[in-house]
Design a protein around this motif. Structure first.
Motif, PDB file in Angstrom:
ATOM      1  N   SER A  83       0.532  28.985  -2.337  1.00  0.00           N
ATOM      2  CA  SER A  83       1.843  28.367  -2.538  1.00  0.00           C
ATOM      3  C   SER A  83       2.765  29.241  -3.383  1.00  0.00           C
ATOM      4  CB  SER A  83       1.674  27.005  -3.215  1.00  0.00           C
ATOM      5  OG  SER A  83       1.246  27.169  -4.560  1.00  0.00           O
ATOM      6  N   GLY A  91       9.193  21.992 -11.396  1.00  0.00           N
ATOM      7  CA  GLY A  91       8.446  22.465 -10.248  1.00  0.00           C
ATOM      8  C   GLY A  91       9.052  23.717  -9.641  1.00  0.00           C
ATOM      9  N   VAL A  92       8.404  24.224  -8.611  1.00  0.00           N
ATOM     10  CA  VAL A  92       8.877  25.395  -7.864  1.00  0.00           C
ATOM     11  C   VAL A  92       8.937  24.996  -6.402  1.00  0.00           C
ATOM     12  CG1 VAL A  92       8.398  27.775  -7.198  1.00  0.00           C
ATOM     13  CG2 VAL A  92       7.853  27.005  -9.515  1.00  0.00           C
ATOM     14  N   ALA A 123       9.069  25.569 -14.893  1.00  0.00           N
ATOM     15  CA  ALA A 123       8.281  25.349 -13.677  1.00  0.00           C
ATOM     16  C   ALA A 123       7.434  24.094 -13.793  1.00  0.00           C
ATOM     17  CB  ALA A 123       7.391  26.567 -13.412  1.00  0.00           C
ATOM     18  N   ARG A 156       4.561  28.191  -5.800  1.00  0.00           N
ATOM     19  CA  ARG A 156       4.395  27.813  -7.200  1.00  0.00           C
ATOM     20  C   ARG A 156       3.305  28.636  -7.864  1.00  0.00           C
ATOM     21  NH1 ARG A 156       1.363  24.747 -10.513  1.00  0.00           N
ATOM     22  NH2 ARG A 156       2.438  23.680 -12.238  1.00  0.00           N
TER      23      ARG A 156
END
Length: 379
Positions: free
Chosen positions: A74, A180-181, A176, A76
């Motif tokens: 991912s 979130g990312v 982050a 993230r």
């Protein structure tokens, strides 16, 4: 299908914007710190530049690796891993007990920067012109502040500027965690590979020319001004970077009103006009802020355009071509300057500007049918 641009939000911009600000502080920091590296490690003037080169070597290595990794894990995870690596590398440079360890840590920091830039640019390119130019404007703002941070903190100890970078990377990790990312959109359809390859080639060469223009104006502007007898050369170069940052901010505010391809063409044409006017000594000082204003939106907008034309995960591979332009063009301008004097700077930049305009026109012509359709960016 035309994808509506994602609305600007902290979820979209929080971690990426904070990360780009951290990168903007780190990248220009090495040059102002050269005297402090020499004092701390006893290296010569001829050798101290190796640490900046080491950083850029690392940043050139990692984008293709990031492109492959992003197909498997991912966004993230890539962003978080690169931020952790950036914080560790910055502290290693600042607290290194020996010169080889400091240089090695700079390579690691460059790898972290390249991977982080690849991941963030890729998902912001899918989000649209406003988002990616906003984040890159933060990078430009931080780049303007970076020499001041270095000059203020380094006399108290070489480690402190790098502690600031590590702190900014930690703030980015917190962003982050909170916001979130965003994930990159999955491609809904895949074009024939020969079409993808043709478009990829055009964008690669386009970015080589663009980065050559960006670095050429910035790296050789002072020498050009001094060579034609203009005072305050450093101020003029500073105004170039100021115009550059303003251009990105304006693209973030108003860029969504234009299609990426025509916007890149207009900016490239304006930068070419600035380069042509730069051949006139009386006008040359005024052309650098104009060139910066014109070039500022090009990179981010070109990434958005590429994300509309190519599968989004191809975007990190395009960043390598920028490194090629940054290596070759300043060297070529130096050869031209040695042979023909300061007029070689605007002449070579004019040639690059014309080449960039032609490449954009060709890409607009052959890209009548989109080669890959991306899903809507996650809200």
């Amino acid at each position: 299908m035309t994808v509506a641009p994602a609305p600007l939000s902290l979820r979209l911009l929080g971690a990426g914007g904070a990360a780009f600000f951290a990168l903007g502080v780190l990248q220009p920091m090495y040059g102002p710190l050269f005297p402090f590296f020499q004092q701390q490690f006893g290296v010569s003037t001829a050798s101290v530049g190796v640490i900046a080169s080491a950083h850029f070597v690392g940043s050139a290595i990692s984008p293709p690796l990031a492109g492959v990794i992003l197909t498997r894990i991912s966004t993230r995870r890539v962003v978080v891993a690169c931020l952790l690596l950036l914080a560790v590398a910055a502290l290693l440079v600042g607290f290194a007990p020996s010169w080889p360890l400091a240089v090695g840590a700079a390579v690691v920091g460059g790898v972290a920067q390249g991977g982080l830039s690849s991941a963030v640019n890729a998902y912001l390119a899918a989000a649209g012109t406003r988002a990616i130019n906003f984040a890159n404007a933060l990078f430009g703002l931080a780049s303007m502040l970076s020499p001041l941070v270095a000059a203020w903190l380094a006399p108290q100890g070489l480690m402190w500027p790098f502690v600031v970078v590590a702190g900014l990377a930690t703030v980015s990790l917190l962003a982050a965690r909170i916001w979130g990312v965003p994930a990159m959109p999955r491609p809904e359809a895949q074009a024939p590979m020969h079409r993808v390859g043709r478009s990829m080639t055009l964008f690669v060469v386009m970015l080589i020319c663009y980065v050559g223009l960006e670095v050429g104006f910035g790296a050789w502007g002072g020498k050009h001004m001094t060579g034609i007898g203009v005072g305050q050369a450093a101020l003029i170069v500073s105004l170039y970077w100021g115009g550059f940052t303003l251009g990105r901010a304006l693209a973030s505010a108003f860029g969504a009103r234009f299609q990426p391809g025509p916007l890149v063409l207009g900016c490239a044409a304006l930068a070419t006009v600035a380069a042509v006017l730069g051949t006139v000594p009386a006008l040359a000082p005024y052309t650098y802020p104009l060139a910066g204003l014109a070039l500022g939106p090009v990179f981010g907008t070109a990434m958005v355009w590429a994300a509309q034309v190519l599968p989004v995960r191809f975007v990190p591979f395009l960043l390598v071509s920028g490194s090629v332009g940054g290596i070759l063009v300043p060297w070529g301008i130096g050869l031209g300057f040695a042979r023909s004097g300061p007029v070689a700077v605007p002449v070579i930049l004019t040639g690059l500007g014309i080449a960039l305009c032609v490449l954009v026109l060709v890409t607009l012509r052959v890209r009548r049918v989109r080669v890959g359709t991306d899903a809507r960016f996650p809200a």
